[in-house]
Design an enzyme around this catalytic site. Structure first.
Site, PDB file in Angstrom:
ATOM      1  N   GLU A 186     -11.268  -3.011   0.346  1.00  0.00           N
ATOM      2  CA  GLU A 186     -11.584  -4.122   1.255  1.00  0.00           C
ATOM      3  C   GLU A 186     -10.622  -3.997   2.432  1.00  0.00           C
ATOM      4  O   GLU A 186      -9.474  -4.435   2.362  1.00  0.00           O
ATOM      5  CB  GLU A 186     -11.403  -5.463   0.531  1.00  0.00           C
ATOM      6  CG  GLU A 186     -12.347  -5.649  -0.659  1.00  0.00           C
ATOM      7  CD  GLU A 186     -13.785  -5.986  -0.237  1.00  0.00           C
ATOM      8  OE1 GLU A 186     -13.986  -6.436   0.910  1.00  0.00           O
ATOM      9  OE2 GLU A 186     -14.700  -5.797  -1.055  1.00  0.00           O
ATOM     10  N   CYS A 196      -8.864 -11.080   7.939  1.00  0.00           N
ATOM     11  CA  CYS A 196      -9.544  -9.786   8.062  1.00  0.00           C
ATOM     12  C   CYS A 196     -10.855  -9.901   8.833  1.00  0.00           C
ATOM     13  O   CYS A 196     -11.227  -8.983   9.545  1.00  0.00           O
ATOM     14  CB  CYS A 196      -9.787  -9.180   6.691  1.00  0.00           C
ATOM     15  SG  CYS A 196     -10.737 -10.252   5.610  1.00  0.00           S
ATOM     16  N   GLY A 217      -6.447  -4.361   2.007  1.00  0.00           N
ATOM     17  CA  GLY A 217      -5.347  -4.091   2.940  1.00  0.00           C
ATOM     18  C   GLY A 217      -5.806  -3.136   4.013  1.00  0.00           C
ATOM     19  O   GLY A 217      -6.989  -3.112   4.366  1.00  0.00           O
ATOM     20  N   VAL A 262      -3.365   2.833   3.703  1.00  0.00           N
ATOM     21  CA  VAL A 262      -3.048   2.719   2.272  1.00  0.00           C
ATOM     22  C   VAL A 262      -4.327   2.879   1.446  1.00  0.00           C
ATOM     23  O   VAL A 262      -4.293   3.444   0.346  1.00  0.00           O
ATOM     24  CB  VAL A 262      -2.324   1.379   1.968  1.00  0.00           C
ATOM     25  CG1 VAL A 262      -2.056   1.244   0.476  1.00  0.00           C
ATOM     26  CG2 VAL A 262      -1.009   1.296   2.734  1.00  0.00           C
ATOM     27  N   GLY A 263      -5.456   2.448   2.012  1.00  0.00           N
ATOM     28  CA  GLY A 263      -6.739   2.643   1.315  1.00  0.00           C
ATOM     29  C   GLY A 263      -6.950   4.116   0.966  1.00  0.00           C
ATOM     30  O   GLY A 263      -7.425   4.451  -0.120  1.00  0.00           O
TER      31      GLY A 263
END
Ligand code: NAD
Length: 433
Positions: free
Chosen positions: A210, A244, A188, A192-193
């Site tokens: 990722e 992505c 994502g 948030v990572g």
């Protein structure tokens, strides 16, 4: 409401029971996962259409078949990948032997995004199971139909004592992240990572992140603009640009005129005069992203496309030119069907432009020059490099997939998944006499 702590405790008990250790068990689970994808094909394809307007062929190719290929490849090589790896021993430690053993980590958590909601929930699971782990899968709440289909079918096909699906959004993910996992695999955005990595730090849990970013495409002066346009249009407008590793922007060395003309022709050839009626073209996931993308259309002059329809979350495949490096479209990952073209005077300028920004997930280039390829490899950093054909490196089963810097950390696919979801245990054995 699922009792999340109890769920994770149950999974850990399964892992501790050694159920997942035999290779036969792992093979059976991978086989069952493949059977699920084959038997529930219609349900998953329908769900991908409901959430993202994904055309059926595209859904099969980029989601279901991708995971099936990953399963087949893993089953073919699993014994070799899991075999103890002998290591040379320095003379001073001889006689003796040294080897590396891959042992499963334990309970893994997969947190998936909405753009390839089936692929990105299940491809990591292939490696997790193959390496002998148990898992919780948390699909994205922004693709709710696919999330529900995963939650419905996974327990029908896989051992429910070893694989659980938790549906939900931030509250559920937050509660999951409070538990002790042995690996967290997150796909994502980087914001948030950071939350995931902070939560993992509390338990010293390893993570793979990722993430995304702006993947550039260098177009050299000596290449056929028609060939470039054909491959760029396919790669960029797949899933309406919500990929992505989609080409984010083009750096054209010299005159971009021939490329702009070729892109215009190719967009019309592939999607017709009105792409909103094309069966090969998807939609934007939600209104928030639609509004964001519509705002980016003002960042340059529209070469082709530019049309939008909020009711159906449609944004036409669009090419922009006369785009300033500090414009809004260059200030964020586009993640939609807008392709800005910037011209640069030289390869040096293109390389400097890329180096001035975050390390991308992928870097693409169309060039016939080996010297240019060498300089790109040597003078830039990115998760991957694709010469001559954007996006497809993702399907090369023996290449690692992952980012670097802002585009992430860790890697997976094939053998790299086994290493990500295993502990590489060093074993030294010396005789007692
Ligand atoms: P998303 O909004 O679906 O979020 C991903 C996951 O994070 C979801 O499961 C969601 O529930 C969870 N989440 C969201 N906010 C959270 C919070 N505050 N705390 C805990 N969990 C939270 O997906 P997204 O982030 O919009 O995905 C798009 C991004 O993902 C893009 O940047 C894209 O490039 C990147 N991406 C990367 C890859 C890759 O393989 N590298 C693949 C697909 C997408």
């Amino acid at each position: 409401m699922t009792d999340i702590p109890q769920l994770v405790t149950g999974l850990r008990k399964t892992f501790d029971s050694r159920l997942t250790r035999p290779i036969d068990w792992r093979r059976a689970q991978l086989g069952a996962l493949k059977t699920m994808l084959l038997e529930q094909d219609k349900d998953f394809v329908g769900a991908l259409y409901a959430d993202l307007g994904k055309p059926a062929d595209e859904a099969r190719g980029t989601e279901l078949q991708f995971v099936i290929n990953e399963i087949d490849h893993t089953l073919e090589h699993l014994d070799a990948w899991l075999a103890p790896e002998p290591a040379p021993l320095p003379e001073k430690l001889q006689p003796g032997t040294a080897q590396v053993i891959r042992e499963p980590l334990g309970v893994a958590l997969v947190v998936g995004p909405w753009n390839y909601p089936l692929h990105l929930a299940l491809a990591p699971l292939v490696g997790i199971l193959a390496a002998g782990n148990v898992a919780v899968i948390k699909p994205s709440e922004l693709s709710p139909t696919v999330s529900a289909a995963i939650a419905r079918h996974v327990p029908e096909y896989l051992d429910p004592s070893a694989v659980a699906v938790v549906e939900g959004g931030i509250p559920e993910t937050t509660e999951l992240l409070e538990q002790h996992f042995d690996h967290i695999f997150y796909t994502g955005n980087g914001q948030v990572g950071r939350i995931v990595m902070t939560a993992a730090a509390k338990h010293l849990t390893p993570v793979a992140l990722e993430l995304g970013g702006k993947s550039p495409v260098i177009v050299d002066t000596d290449v056929d603009p028609v060939l470039v346009a054909t491959r760029l249009v396919r790669a960029k407008y797949l899933n309406a640009g919500q990929t992505c590793v989609a080409p984010d922007y083009v750096l054209a060395i010299g005159d971009s005129g021939p490329l702009e003309a070729a892109l215009t022709d190719e967009v019309r050839r592939k999607f017709g005069a009105d792409p909103s009626t094309s069966p090969e073209y998807g939609r934007i996931v939600n209104e928030r992203h639609f509004d964001r993308l519509r705002g980016l259309l003002a960042s340059g002059r529209v070469v082709v496309g530019g049309e939008t329809d909020k009711a159906s979350k449609y944004i036409a495949p669009t090419v922009l030119t006369e785009v300033a490096p500090d414009s809004a479209v260059m200030g964020q990952e586009i993640f939609g069907p807008i392709l800005p073209i910037l011209t640069v005077p030289s390869l040096d300028a293109a390389l400097a432009f890329i180096r001035d920004r975050d390390k991308p997930l992928a870097l693409y280039a169309f060039t016939d020059s080996d010297d240019t390829k060498h300089r790109i490899l040597d003078e830039t950093t990115s998760g991957a490099v694709g010469f001559g054909h954007p996006v497809v490196h993702l399907t090369a089963t023996d290449l690692p997939f992952g980012g670097v810097g802002e585009s992430g950390m860790g890697r997976y696919h094939g053998k790299y998944s086994i290493d990500t979801f295993s502990h590489l245990k060093a074993v030294l054995d010396r005789p007692l006499d």
